[in-house]
Enzyme design. Sequence first.
Site, PDB file in Angstrom:
ATOM      1  N   LEU A  16       0.822  -1.215   0.036  1.00 51.98           N
ATOM      2  CA  LEU A  16      -0.062  -0.100  -0.064  1.00 51.98           C
ATOM      3  C   LEU A  16       0.847   1.273   0.021  1.00 51.98           C
ATOM      4  O   LEU A  16       0.194   2.507  -0.537  1.00 51.98           O
ATOM      5  CB  LEU A  16      -0.908   0.062   1.279  1.00 51.98           C
ATOM      6  CG  LEU A  16      -2.147  -1.105   1.255  1.00 51.98           C
ATOM      7  CD1 LEU A  16      -2.805  -0.962   2.491  1.00 51.98           C
ATOM      8  CD2 LEU A  16      -2.779  -0.976   0.079  1.00 51.98           C
ATOM      9  N   GLY A  17       1.975   1.230   0.640  1.00 55.05           N
ATOM     10  CA  GLY A  17       2.760   2.417   0.585  1.00 55.05           C
ATOM     11  C   GLY A  17       4.061   2.157   1.535  1.00 55.05           C
ATOM     12  O   GLY A  17       4.227   1.026   2.029  1.00 55.05           O
ATOM     13  N   GLY A  62       7.385   4.288   3.940  1.00 58.95           N
ATOM     14  CA  GLY A  62       7.940   5.555   4.486  1.00 58.95           C
ATOM     15  C   GLY A  62       8.862   5.265   5.599  1.00 58.95           C
ATOM     16  O   GLY A  62       9.493   4.102   5.701  1.00 58.95           O
ATOM     17  N   GLY A  63       9.379   6.119   6.147  1.00 55.69           N
ATOM     18  CA  GLY A  63      10.503   6.099   6.895  1.00 55.69           C
ATOM     19  C   GLY A  63      10.199   5.295   8.058  1.00 55.69           C
ATOM     20  O   GLY A  63      11.295   4.810   8.731  1.00 55.69           O
ATOM     21  N   MET A  64       9.126   5.137   8.498  1.00 54.47           N
ATOM     22  CA  MET A  64       8.651   4.345   9.662  1.00 54.47           C
ATOM     23  C   MET A  64       8.274   2.780   9.174  1.00 54.47           C
ATOM     24  O   MET A  64       7.695   2.083  10.225  1.00 54.47           O
ATOM     25  CB  MET A  64       7.554   4.884  10.476  1.00 54.47           C
ATOM     26  CG  MET A  64       7.982   6.090  11.146  1.00 54.47           C
ATOM     27  SD  MET A  64       6.892   6.873  12.113  1.00 54.47           S
ATOM     28  CE  MET A  64       6.344   5.799  13.396  1.00 54.47           C
ATOM     29  N   VAL A  67       3.818  -0.397   4.456  1.00 54.59           N
ATOM     30  CA  VAL A  67       2.315  -1.090   4.724  1.00 54.59           C
ATOM     31  C   VAL A  67       1.775  -1.709   3.752  1.00 54.59           C
ATOM     32  O   VAL A  67       1.918  -1.566   2.499  1.00 54.59           O
ATOM     33  CB  VAL A  67       1.609   0.261   5.082  1.00 54.59           C
ATOM     34  CG1 VAL A  67       0.488  -0.121   5.408  1.00 54.59           C
ATOM     35  CG2 VAL A  67       1.988   1.418   6.097  1.00 54.59           C
ATOM     36  N   LYS A  70       1.748  -2.862   9.010  1.00 53.44           N
ATOM     37  CA  LYS A  70       3.017  -2.177   8.938  1.00 53.44           C
ATOM     38  C   LYS A  70       4.323  -2.855   9.321  1.00 53.44           C
ATOM     39  O   LYS A  70       4.275  -3.422  10.530  1.00 53.44           O
ATOM     40  CB  LYS A  70       3.039  -0.956   9.700  1.00 53.44           C
ATOM     41  CG  LYS A  70       4.305  -0.166   9.761  1.00 53.44           C
ATOM     42  CD  LYS A  70       4.035   1.260  10.344  1.00 53.44           C
ATOM     43  CE  LYS A  70       3.345   2.288   9.602  1.00 53.44           C
ATOM     44  NZ  LYS A  70       3.429   3.592  10.062  1.00 53.44           N
ATOM     45  N   ASP A 102       3.487  13.352  15.657  1.00 61.63           N
ATOM     46  CA  ASP A 102       3.675  13.517  14.359  1.00 61.63           C
ATOM     47  C   ASP A 102       2.589  13.786  13.358  1.00 61.63           C
ATOM     48  O   ASP A 102       2.121  13.018  12.487  1.00 61.63           O
ATOM     49  CB  ASP A 102       4.407  11.910  13.926  1.00 61.63           C
ATOM     50  CG  ASP A 102       5.226  12.159  12.639  1.00 61.63           C
ATOM     51  OD1 ASP A 102       5.509  13.427  11.948  1.00 61.63           O
ATOM     52  OD2 ASP A 102       5.388  11.266  11.961  1.00 61.63           O
TER      53      ASP A 102
END
Length: 692
Positions: free
Chosen positions: A19-20, A22-24, A27, A42, A135
């Site tokens: 799904l995507g 990022g830095g964390m 997903v 995640k 955040d």
Amino acid sequence: MTAVAAGTRLGPYEILVPLGAGGMGEVYKARDTRLERTVAIKVLPQHLSSSSEVRQRFEREAKTISQLSHPHICALYDVNREGETEYLVMEYLEGETLSERLAKGPLPLEQMLRYGIEIADALDKAHRQGIVHRDLKPSNVMLTKSGVKLLDFGLAKVLAPAVPVEGLSSAPTFAKDLTQEGTILGTFQYMAPEQLEGKEADARTDIFAFGAVLYEMATGRTAFSGASRASLIGAILHTDPAPISSIQPMSPPALDRTIRRCLAKDPERRWQSARDVGLELEEVAKEGTSGAAAPSTVPRAFSGLAGWGVAALLLLALLGVVFGPWARREEPSLGRLRFTIPPSSGAAFQGMLALSPDGRALAFVATASDGHDLLFLRRLDSLDARSLAGTEGAAYPFWSPDGKSLAFFAQGKLKRIDPAGGSPQTLCDVAGPRGGSWGSGGTIVFSADTGGQMKFVADAGGEPRSIGHLTSRSGEIYRWPSFLPDGRHFLYFVLAGAVDATGVFVASLDSKETTRLASADSGAVYSPPGYLIYRSGDRLVARIFDAGRLRVRGDAIPLVEDVWWDGISTLATAFSVSSSGVLAYQTGGLAMSRLLLYDRTGREMSAPGPPGAYLEPALSPDGRWLVVGRAEPGRPGSNIWMIDLERESIVRVSFEACRSAATPLWSSDGRRIAYACFPSGEVYFRDAHGVE
């Protein structure tokens, strides 16, 4: 971090599609094989999951967050470890992030306030349980059909502890995008001064970030920016953003004050709780929808709200608000009114409406309790909407210039009726109508043969005549004519094979000259004293238009969003504008749907594919693949997509050469796919196994 392949099992969860990232973490959409539900997983970065201390702290905090039940917070279901992979299991959400929505521009005030109140309520719930987000930013706010959902709630507190300024480059969500040269984007723009100074964050830190998010929703611009990281930090620490009213002049002063206090540098001078912010936003919303008289600089301020089913009909003095200084002032103000406008009991609105020229009556098509589509009339000084006898099968109504008659299509005919009473009069035969308009010169122009040609007829009736140069010979589709004040020139919509040939055009009954005015997704209307109103993407916009010279100028001005649109077949947009400055429209956007699969016993199996407006699904002979037409918000027409039902992956089959694709079919051996392409009418074939 290595991507997790589809089909991989993490405990009881089967990975479906990414799904995507990022830095964390990354997903994925996944299936909970125990509970037979779709979830989001995640997978955490290795540098965060490899430390036993971080894992223990993370698991402890996750237990607290999992108890945080709120309709506007994404639920955390589980936290687990498979081998060396640490992962979270969360509620699966359908929609778009606030950052994706803001890429299109600011939100309308009503929508911005509604989302803001929901975010404030979610923050208040978390803060009362001792959880600080730390955040909060647009990419961590998901917009769904049920409202906002805050993502990654509280995880930043564990995974991204406060750091001094010199260590900011290690922030885990730092600058995912650097899309514009010289501008820093990302988490820094939403950090409170105390975060940048390495101080302990509390609920007021979230309130600062919330203020920055509210500012961006209201203006379409970030509250703080800089040409370098240092200048961005300096702006957050020492400068205030420009007043919202300097960017959006019609914004309420109370909204400016509320957000400015959220963004105070000193935490002690901010709102001290998210509940306080939410209450202030509620007051702004009430003041914005009060029954007070409109200012004299906005003459005809009129607004109304009507809704039934899942849609709503809105009437707004939007043109008076946006274009007030140039609006005509001869007519008296209608005042500000608010009321519901339902059709008769059991009826359902059908997305076809027409305001009378004076803005005092609304005609619309609704399906009555007996299943017939009828023309309804609601005078805005009345409490009732009444059906007009003899209008069964009515579609696409429009008014005479003097407001004394209504024209509509029904049973293959163009008809007119006196709304005060009487039987309809047939004017001419019409096959496949797609809109009409009644000019001041006594002529009606209309689209026939589902847009294959434009025709005109006298308003007393007779034999219709074709407008020769607007008879489709090259696959173009002509729809939604709308006369200009001179009664000879008219606007119309063209759907063509080439993108640069699609849009709003102007033509004349007296010549063969045509001019393209704007790129659009549906028809346009003229609004005095000189504006072109049309659909662009997912909103209605206005541009300055010189009806004498037939020229547009200036940038498009956003008006309203979430306007009902048949983006699959008719390409109709449900809105109407009166000459008195009233805009009526039906809410609902593109009608979304979902796919459902059932086995031979009638048991529901799954719901494959992302959200969309689906039509004409076709299963492959072996039952493994599904091809289906799918329309998407902001794009006219539909594309053909193929879904792997085992892996729940989806891939596009049709391409841009085909503006709208429909009616997919499989060959008997399941090796080929055929579909129709519009407006050309050609049939395309694809090798099903060659689709990538």
